[in-house]
Design an enzyme around this catalytic site. Structure first.
Site, PDB file in Angstrom:
ATOM      1  N   CYS A 172      44.302 -20.273  -8.429  1.00  6.93           N
ATOM      2  CA  CYS A 172      43.364 -19.711  -7.453  1.00  6.93           C
ATOM      3  C   CYS A 172      43.948 -18.392  -6.952  1.00  6.93           C
ATOM      4  CB  CYS A 172      43.165 -20.688  -6.301  1.00  6.93           C
ATOM      5  SG  CYS A 172      42.047 -20.077  -5.034  1.00  6.93           S
TER       6      CYS A 172
ATOM      7  N   CYS B  44      36.148 -14.957  -5.459  1.00  7.08           N
ATOM      8  CA  CYS B  44      36.995 -15.769  -6.333  1.00  7.08           C
ATOM      9  C   CYS B  44      38.002 -14.809  -6.960  1.00  7.08           C
ATOM     10  CB  CYS B  44      36.149 -16.442  -7.412  1.00  7.08           C
ATOM     11  SG  CYS B  44      37.117 -17.303  -8.662  1.00  7.08           S
ATOM     12  N   GLY B  45      39.282 -14.989  -6.632  1.00  8.31           N
ATOM     13  CA  GLY B  45      40.299 -14.022  -7.062  1.00  8.31           C
ATOM     14  C   GLY B  45      40.475 -13.993  -8.576  1.00  8.31           C
ATOM     15  N   THR B  46      40.607 -15.175  -9.195  1.00  7.10           N
ATOM     16  CA  THR B  46      40.718 -15.193 -10.651  1.00  7.10           C
ATOM     17  C   THR B  46      39.423 -14.643 -11.257  1.00  7.10           C
ATOM     18  OG1 THR B  46      40.053 -17.523 -10.574  1.00  7.10           O
ATOM     19  CG2 THR B  46      42.410 -17.064 -10.864  1.00  7.10           C
TER      20      THR B  46
ATOM     21  N   ARG C 278      33.280 -23.326 -10.407  1.00  2.86           N
ATOM     22  CA  ARG C 278      33.442 -24.714 -10.843  1.00  2.86           C
ATOM     23  C   ARG C 278      33.982 -25.540  -9.667  1.00  2.86           C
ATOM     24  NH1 ARG C 278      38.036 -26.050 -15.399  1.00  2.86           N
ATOM     25  NH2 ARG C 278      39.330 -25.047 -13.798  1.00  2.86           N
TER      26      ARG C 278
HETATM   27  N1  LIG Z   1      36.992 -23.009  -8.777  1.00  2.00           N
HETATM   28  C1  LIG Z   1      38.084 -22.548  -9.577  1.00  2.00           C
HETATM   29  C2  LIG Z   1      39.404 -22.568  -8.852  1.00  2.00           C
HETATM   30  C3  LIG Z   1      39.449 -21.681  -7.636  1.00  2.00           C
HETATM   31  C4  LIG Z   1      39.407 -20.193  -7.942  1.00  2.00           C
HETATM   32  C5  LIG Z   1      39.612 -19.405  -6.686  1.00  2.00           C
HETATM   33  N2  LIG Z   1      38.532 -19.419  -5.772  1.00  2.00           N
HETATM   34  C6  LIG Z   1      40.178 -18.035  -6.913  1.00  2.00           C
HETATM   35  O1  LIG Z   1      40.236 -17.287  -5.930  1.00  2.00           O
HETATM   36  O2  LIG Z   1      40.659 -17.725  -8.004  1.00  2.00           O
HETATM   37  C7  LIG Z   1      38.225 -23.400 -10.840  1.00  2.00           C
HETATM   38  O3  LIG Z   1      37.795 -24.562 -10.857  1.00  2.00           O
HETATM   39  O4  LIG Z   1      38.794 -22.882 -11.829  1.00  2.00           O
END
Ligand SMILES: N[C@@H](CCC[C@H](N)C(=O)O)C(=O)O
EC number: 5.1.1.7
Length: 307
Positions: free
Chosen positions: A94, A232-234, A224
């Site tokens: 995350c 969402c950073g990623t 997800r």
């Molecule tokens: N929902 C993502 C995990 C969380 C990602 C996050 N919000 C971020 O900032 O990267 C998953 O299930 O891969």
């Protein structure tokens, strides 16, 4: 497992309004069942959050059986971000959470450096806490390799084509030609999305974004295990890679990514990506959940502003 009848301390924070419950559980004594996590993340009956970050020592998570092995680039004594989505599911990484996690470590005096490694299931992530006070921080994270996969499509507000991008967790980044910011705002995400489960057997985070204009893109995301979030950073790293690929034929360069919750800066080179953005800690408190699985109706949450 710890006696969860006693009040558990927690911290609430967000990175560009992607918000998290941080649960200090340094020796990994809590049993984080899906129900327990979902109860804490519930916005009406719990604390509320897009996800939960257990703050634990890596070696304690191995001893507790939460981790089968220590991921690459992580040392047994590193702090580990044990990330859970709001529905209780586990995710590998995350990007917003790791900035908030690092901010908390510094503010809580759990680390006395400003550059250090945070463990995640996707591997060690080096962070640089450039500035921090009790409420606000500016953090850069080395996000590791960005792997471009095959092209795929989805139905999210409309039929969309995109590219699979692995940033430790899976993404489908859809750059839409000619999409304006107003068009993006109008897209209806309420129906969810259909994706190719052959390409994404473990589910996927979906980003919809404008092409590059003036060194930046605008993006929305369906996460997800959560639903639409304000950042969402990623996802911003995946989006930047897809936008740069569409613009120049190579997924390298630097972009500002505007999301509903703010703006972050992504830089991608052959060596990997960095993500720079804010963190804010908004509250500290204690929470009592009478049963290990959590019982939202019986939650007792006591919070106070963190500053
Ligand atoms: N929902 C993502 C995990 C969380 C990602 C996050 N919000 C971020 O900032 O990267 C998953 O299930 O891969």
């Amino acid at each position: 497992m710890a006696d969860v009848d006693t009040a558990l301390p927690f911290v609430k924070g967000h990175g560009t309004e992607n918000d998290f419950v941080l649960l200090p559980d340094h020796q990994a004594r809590l049993d984080l069942t899906e129900d327990f996590v979902a109860a804490l993340c519930d916005r009406r009956a719990g604390i509320g959050g897009d996800g939960l970050l257990r703050v634990a020592r890596t070696d304690a998570l191995v001893i507790a059986g939460v981790l089968d092995e220590i991921p690459a680039g992580v040392s047994s004594s590193d702090w580990f971000m044990d990330y859970r989505n709001a529905d209780g599911s586990i995710a590998e990484m995350c990007g917003n959470g790791v900035r908030v996690f690092a901010h908390h470590l510094v503010v809580a005096g759990l680390i006395d450096r400003t550059e250090f490694v945070v463990g995640s299931r996707a591997g060690g992530r080096r962070v640089h806490v450039r500035s921090a006070d009790a409420a606000d921080a500016d953090v850069t994270v080395e996000m590791g390799p960005v792997r471009i996969g095959e092209r795929s499509s989805t139905t999210l507000g409309r039929q969309l084509d995109g590219v699979a991008v692995d940033v430790g967790n899976p993404h489908l980044a859809c750059v839409v030609d000619d999409l304006t910011v107003a068009d993006l705002d109008r897209l209806d995400f309420t129906g969810g999305a259909v994706v190719d489960t052959g390409v994404f057997p473990h589910g996927v985070n979906i980003e919809v974004l404008t092409p590059v204009r003036d060194g930046s893109v605008h993006m929305r995301v369906l996460e997800r295990g959560v639903g639409e979030t304000r950042s969402c950073g990623t996802g911003t790293v995946a989006a930047a890679a897809a936008a740069l690929l569409a613009q120049t034929g190579k997924p390298q360069g630097a972009l500002d990514v505007h999301i509903p919750g703010g703006t972050v800066t992504v830089t991608i080179t052959d060596d990997g990506a960095t993500l720079r953005g804010p963190s804010r800690l908004v509250a500290v408190g204690t929470v009592s959940l009478p049963e290990a699985t959590g019982s939202p109706a019986e939650n007792r949450v006591h919070v106070a502003p963190s500053v």
